[in-house]
Design a protein around this motif. Structure first.
Motif, PDB file in Angstrom:
ATOM      1  N   TYR A  58       0.606  -1.043   0.221  1.00 46.43           N
ATOM      2  CA  TYR A  58       0.187   0.280  -0.478  1.00 46.43           C
ATOM      3  C   TYR A  58       0.753   0.737   0.000  1.00 46.43           C
ATOM      4  N   VAL A  59       1.824   1.412   0.884  1.00 42.99           N
ATOM      5  CA  VAL A  59       3.215   2.476   0.687  1.00 42.99           C
ATOM      6  C   VAL A  59       3.291   2.723  -0.642  1.00 42.99           C
ATOM      7  N   THR A  60       3.902   1.314  -0.928  1.00 40.01           N
ATOM      8  CA  THR A  60       4.756   2.244  -2.540  1.00 40.01           C
ATOM      9  C   THR A  60       4.501   2.206  -3.581  1.00 40.01           C
ATOM     10  N   ALA A  61       2.589   1.934  -3.407  1.00 45.27           N
ATOM     11  CA  ALA A  61       1.676   1.859  -4.504  1.00 45.27           C
ATOM     12  C   ALA A  61       1.556   2.692  -4.522  1.00 45.27           C
ATOM     13  N   GLY A  62       1.410   3.587  -3.137  1.00 44.22           N
ATOM     14  CA  GLY A  62       1.047   5.685  -3.326  1.00 44.22           C
ATOM     15  C   GLY A  62      -0.449   5.215  -2.960  1.00 44.22           C
ATOM     16  N   ILE A  63      -1.100   4.477  -2.746  1.00 46.74           N
ATOM     17  CA  ILE A  63      -2.606   3.404  -1.588  1.00 46.74           C
ATOM     18  C   ILE A  63      -2.597   4.958  -0.638  1.00 46.74           C
ATOM     19  N   LEU A  64      -1.533   4.444   0.348  1.00 46.94           N
ATOM     20  CA  LEU A  64      -1.361   4.877   1.708  1.00 46.94           C
ATOM     21  C   LEU A  64      -0.671   6.499   1.433  1.00 46.94           C
TER      22      LEU A  64
END
Length: 177
Positions: A58-64
C-alpha cells in the motif's frame, strides 16, 4: 521445568501473540486491532486481515500517503526489528551465545518505533480528528525489552563452567594427611 536460557525466547514469542494496538479510523469509519505483523480491521466495506507485506505494498503503490504512509513505514521498521530480536533470542537459546542483552535493546527500539508510529498517525495524545489509538501491547514490548537487557547481563554463556560449591581449591594447599 523450563531452562532459564529459554525464558527470553518465550517472552519474545509472546510479543507476536499480544495485540499491540487498538485503533479507530475517523468517526468509526473503521476499527481494528493490530499485532506486530498483521492487523484485523472492520469497516463498512467488510472485515479485512491485512498482513505487513500488504501494508508495504500500500505504501509503495502510493495507496497510503502522507502521515499514514510514514506511520506505516515506521511500524514496519519496528516489526522488522522485533523479528530480528526474536531471531537473536532463538540463537541465544540454541547456542552458547550472549545475545539476550543486545536482543533486549532491539526489542526496546521496536517498542519505541511502535509508539512513534502511533504518534505520527494520531498525535502525542493518540487522538486527533483522524481517529485514535490505544497502544495496549506496546508497554509489554518495552517491559520485555528492559527485562531481556537486564537479564542478559546475568546469564552466563552455556559453555561456562558451573560451580558445585562455594569453596575453591587453593593451589598452595597440600592434601597429604
Amino acid at each position: 521445568m523450563i531452562d532459564r536460557d529459554k525464558v527470553p525466547v518465550i517472552f519474545g514469542l509472546l510479543l507476536f501473540l499480544v495485540p499491540q494496538n487498538i485503533y479507530v479510523i475517523g468517526d468509526r469509519m473503521a476499527t481494528g486491532v493490530q499485532w506486530a505483523l498483521f492487523r484485523y480491521q472492520v469497516s463498512d466495506l467488510g472485515n479485512s486481515l491485512i498482513l505487513a507485506s500488504r501494508d508495504l505494498y500500500y505504501v509503495t503503490a502510493g495507496i497510503l500517503k502522507g502521515a499514514t504512509a510514514v506511520s506505516t513505514v515506521v511500524w514496519l521498521c519496528g516489526a522488522v526489528l522485533l523479528v530480528a530480536a526474536f531471531c537473536l533470542l532463538a540463537i541465544s537459546a540454541l547456542r552458547p551465545a550472549r545475545l539476550v542483552r543486545p536482543a533486549g535493546l532491539v526489542i526496546i527500539a521496536s517498542g519505541i518505533l511502535f509508539l512513534l508510529a502511533d504518534i505520527v498517525q494520531y498525535g502525542i495524545a493518540f487522538n486527533n480528528m483522524h481517529g485514535y489509538a490505544l497502544p495496549v501491547g506496546v508497554p509489554l514490548v518495552l517491559v520485555v525489552g528492559v527485562w531481556c537487557y537486564r537479564e542478559g547481563a546475568g546469564i552466563p554463556p552455556a559453555d561456562a563452567p558451573k560451580e558445585c560449591s562455594g569453596e575453591t581449591p587453593s593451589p598452595d594447599r597440600d592434601d597429604e594427611s
